[in-house]
Every structure is written in structure tokens, then in C-alpha cells.
Design a protein around this motif. Structure first.
Motif, PDB file in Angstrom:
ATOM      1  N   MET A  25      -1.303  -3.216  -4.030  1.00 41.17           N
ATOM      2  CA  MET A  25      -0.601  -4.198  -5.053  1.00 41.17           C
ATOM      3  C   MET A  25      -0.142  -3.923  -6.328  1.00 41.17           C
ATOM      4  N   GLY A  26       0.189  -2.593  -6.416  1.00 40.36           N
ATOM      5  CA  GLY A  26       0.168  -2.173  -7.438  1.00 40.36           C
ATOM      6  C   GLY A  26      -0.998  -1.223  -9.203  1.00 40.36           C
ATOM      7  N   HIS A  27      -2.275  -1.733  -8.320  1.00 38.08           N
ATOM      8  CA  HIS A  27      -3.308  -0.703  -8.948  1.00 38.08           C
ATOM      9  C   HIS A  27      -3.484   0.313  -8.610  1.00 38.08           C
ATOM     10  N   VAL A  28      -3.449   1.097  -9.447  1.00 34.29           N
ATOM     11  CA  VAL A  28      -4.378   2.627  -8.474  1.00 34.29           C
ATOM     12  C   VAL A  28      -5.673   2.209  -7.904  1.00 34.29           C
ATOM     13  N   ALA A  29      -6.129   2.047  -6.834  1.00 32.79           N
ATOM     14  CA  ALA A  29      -7.384   1.993  -5.909  1.00 32.79           C
ATOM     15  C   ALA A  29      -8.085   3.399  -5.741  1.00 32.79           C
ATOM     16  N   GLY A  30      -7.974   4.244  -5.350  1.00 27.84           N
ATOM     17  CA  GLY A  30      -8.578   5.290  -5.290  1.00 27.84           C
ATOM     18  C   GLY A  30      -7.508   6.877  -5.155  1.00 27.84           C
ATOM     19  N   LEU A  49       0.821  -1.649   0.396  1.00 37.16           N
ATOM     20  CA  LEU A  49       0.176   0.398   0.327  1.00 37.16           C
ATOM     21  C   LEU A  49       0.343   0.961   0.201  1.00 37.16           C
ATOM     22  N   VAL A  50       1.031   1.746  -1.130  1.00 38.00           N
ATOM     23  CA  VAL A  50       1.583   3.217  -1.325  1.00 38.00           C
ATOM     24  C   VAL A  50       0.895   4.576  -1.348  1.00 38.00           C
ATOM     25  N   LEU A  51       1.035   4.994  -1.006  1.00 36.87           N
ATOM     26  CA  LEU A  51       0.228   7.268  -1.612  1.00 36.87           C
ATOM     27  C   LEU A  51       1.616   7.626  -2.193  1.00 36.87           C
ATOM     28  N   ARG A  52       1.214   8.242  -3.112  1.00 40.32           N
ATOM     29  CA  ARG A  52       2.233   8.749  -4.014  1.00 40.32           C
ATOM     30  C   ARG A  52       1.596  10.013  -4.409  1.00 40.32           C
ATOM     31  N   SER A  53       2.331  11.258  -5.242  1.00 36.78           N
ATOM     32  CA  SER A  53       1.757  11.936  -5.653  1.00 36.78           C
ATOM     33  C   SER A  53       1.055  11.423  -6.878  1.00 36.78           C
ATOM     34  N   THR A  54       0.378  12.467  -7.491  1.00 34.80           N
ATOM     35  CA  THR A  54      -0.442  11.963  -8.738  1.00 34.80           C
ATOM     36  C   THR A  54      -0.058  13.097  -9.849  1.00 34.80           C
ATOM     37  N   VAL A  55       0.310  12.176 -11.035  1.00 37.39           N
ATOM     38  CA  VAL A  55       0.984  12.430 -12.150  1.00 37.39           C
ATOM     39  C   VAL A  55      -0.251  12.240 -12.965  1.00 37.39           C
ATOM     40  N   THR A  56      -0.099  13.324 -14.298  1.00 36.45           N
ATOM     41  CA  THR A  56      -1.001  13.286 -15.520  1.00 36.45           C
ATOM     42  C   THR A  56      -1.499  12.006 -16.022  1.00 36.45           C
ATOM     43  N   THR A  57      -0.127  11.265 -15.887  1.00 37.23           N
ATOM     44  CA  THR A  57      -0.221  10.207 -16.622  1.00 37.23           C
ATOM     45  C   THR A  57      -0.733   9.145 -15.824  1.00 37.23           C
ATOM     46  N   ASP A  58      -1.375   9.796 -14.885  1.00 34.69           N
ATOM     47  CA  ASP A  58      -2.266   8.688 -13.716  1.00 34.69           C
ATOM     48  C   ASP A  58      -3.837   8.442 -14.339  1.00 34.69           C
ATOM     49  N   ALA A  59      -4.145   9.548 -15.556  1.00 31.19           N
ATOM     50  CA  ALA A  59      -4.812  10.315 -15.511  1.00 31.19           C
ATOM     51  C   ALA A  59      -6.378   8.843 -16.378  1.00 31.19           C
ATOM     52  N   GLY A  71     -11.778   2.789  -4.790  1.00 35.81           N
ATOM     53  CA  GLY A  71     -13.045   2.091  -6.042  1.00 35.81           C
ATOM     54  C   GLY A  71     -13.524   0.628  -4.356  1.00 35.81           C
ATOM     55  N   LYS A  72     -14.275   0.348  -4.913  1.00 31.19           N
ATOM     56  CA  LYS A  72     -15.723  -0.654  -4.749  1.00 31.19           C
ATOM     57  C   LYS A  72     -14.557  -2.413  -4.333  1.00 31.19           C
ATOM     58  N   ASP A  73     -13.405  -2.396  -5.403  1.00 29.94           N
ATOM     59  CA  ASP A  73     -12.784  -3.265  -5.302  1.00 29.94           C
ATOM     60  C   ASP A  73     -11.605  -3.266  -4.122  1.00 29.94           C
ATOM     61  N   PHE A  74     -11.478  -2.367  -3.995  1.00 30.93           N
ATOM     62  CA  PHE A  74     -10.410  -2.401  -2.415  1.00 30.93           C
ATOM     63  C   PHE A  74     -11.023  -2.083  -1.362  1.00 30.93           C
ATOM     64  N   GLN A  75     -12.336  -1.558  -1.306  1.00 31.04           N
ATOM     65  CA  GLN A  75     -12.993  -1.577   0.337  1.00 31.04           C
ATOM     66  C   GLN A  75     -12.946  -2.158   0.376  1.00 31.04           C
ATOM     67  N   HIS A  76     -13.233  -2.019   2.620  1.00 27.85           N
ATOM     68  CA  HIS A  76     -13.130  -3.130   3.915  1.00 27.85           C
ATOM     69  C   HIS A  76     -12.706  -4.253   4.051  1.00 27.85           C
ATOM     70  N   LEU A 113      -7.389   6.344 -13.209  1.00 32.10           N
ATOM     71  CA  LEU A 113      -7.992   7.113 -12.408  1.00 32.10           C
ATOM     72  C   LEU A 113      -9.353   7.081 -13.135  1.00 32.10           C
ATOM     73  N   PHE A 114      -9.240   7.633 -14.493  1.00 36.54           N
ATOM     74  CA  PHE A 114     -10.534   7.159 -15.078  1.00 36.54           C
ATOM     75  C   PHE A 114     -11.425   6.314 -14.986  1.00 36.54           C
ATOM     76  N   ARG A 115     -11.003   5.477 -15.253  1.00 34.71           N
ATOM     77  CA  ARG A 115     -11.182   4.419 -15.698  1.00 34.71           C
ATOM     78  C   ARG A 115     -11.931   2.996 -13.898  1.00 34.71           C
ATOM     79  N   LEU A 116     -11.423   3.830 -13.140  1.00 33.43           N
ATOM     80  CA  LEU A 116     -11.441   3.015 -11.436  1.00 33.43           C
ATOM     81  C   LEU A 116     -12.993   4.321 -11.593  1.00 33.43           C
ATOM     82  N   ILE A 117     -12.457   5.562 -11.518  1.00 37.47           N
ATOM     83  CA  ILE A 117     -13.728   6.284 -11.279  1.00 37.47           C
ATOM     84  C   ILE A 117     -15.254   6.265 -12.527  1.00 37.47           C
TER      85      ILE A 117
END
Length: 142
Positions: A76-81, A12-22, A102-107, A25-29
Motif C-alpha cells: 500500500m505504498g509503504h516500505v514493508a521489508g 503488494l509490489v516487489l521492486r529492485s532496492t535502490v539507494t533512495t530506499d536507505a 516489519g511487525k505492522d505488516f505481519q500476520h 529501510l533504516f527507519r523500518l529496521i
């Protein structure tokens, strides 16, 4: 712009959001619209990858002005939120935390760990004195 990377756990990692995350992040939204629209007033504004990219670019300007801390949550290497500190008041050394997952990462107690790690970062590295986190009483997950 200072890059932030907070290793919460090995997975589990927090990192600065960059433009290549778009794209991610859009797919997750897009995959979580039914859930997000209940709590996030910005959900209907993000209709395309370009909308998400524009959000990130505007947010990065705020980050450069120390008005915002914007982080992508990876599990685990996936954008979660995302998580942020917004409404930063430098004279009072305080701000507000906002987040979505994202719902797959909740609970899985991920957000509890993320909020704790960001709080420690804010108090230690940003020298904040107060963080507020507001949730809707109907939002049981929060």
C-alpha cells in the motif's frame, strides 16, 4: 543493472532496492529491532542510515555480478521489508531465499504471497532449478 518490478497484488509490489530506499529501510529496521535481533544476525550492524546505504551499495555490486537478487517489499505504498535470493550458484541454477518484514505488516499472509511471486520469477525469468528457504524452528511466524 536490470530493474525488477513484480506486482504481486494491486497493493503488494516487489521492486529492485535502490539507494533512495536507505532512509525508509533504516527507519523500518530501527522500529523493529526487538524482533529483528532475534533472527537477523545483521541487525546490530545497521546503526545509522549510512550503514543501510552502505549495505544497499554493496548489495547492488553483487546484483550486477548476478550473485544476488535484492528486492524491497512495498505494501500500500509503504516500505514493508525486504526479500532476496542470495548464495546464488549459477552452475547449479540455485539460490537461497531470505526475507524480513516489519511487525505492522505481519500476520496478513503478505510474505506467503511474496515468496510465491519471487519463486515464480526465479524459476521463470532467472531459469533457476532450486530455491532453498531456511527458517529457525523457533520462528513461528516463518
Amino acid at each position: 543493472m536490470k530493474t525488477i518490478k513484480i506486482k504481486v497484488t494491486p497493493e503488494l509490489v516487489l521492486r529492485s532496492t535502490v539507494t533512495t530506499d536507505a532512509v525508509d529501510l533504516f527507519r523500518l529496521i530501527d522500529d523493529n529491532r526487538d524482533q529483528l535481533k532475534q533472527w537477523m544476525p545483521w541487525e546490530p550492524l545497521i546503526k545509522t542510515i549510512k550503514d543501510e546505504l552502505a549495505f544497499i551499495q554493496v548489495s547492488q555490486m553483487k546484483v550486477r555480478k548476478n550473485q544476488l537478487v535484492l528486492l524491497t517489499i512495498e505494501y500500500m505504498g509503504h516500505v514493508a521489508g525486504m526479500i532476496d535470493i542470495h548464495s546464488i550458484n549459477p552452475s547449479l541454477a540455485q539460490g537461497e531465499i531470505g526475507y524480513w518484514l516489519g511487525k505492522d505488516f505481519q500476520h496478513q499472509h503478505l510474505m506467503q504471497q511474496v515468496v510465491n511471486a519471487l519463486s515464480i520469477y526465479a524459476f521463470t525469468n532467472l531459469k533457476m532449478h532450486r530455491l532453498n528457504l531456511y527458517t529457525d524452528v523457533e520462528n513461528q511466524a516463518s
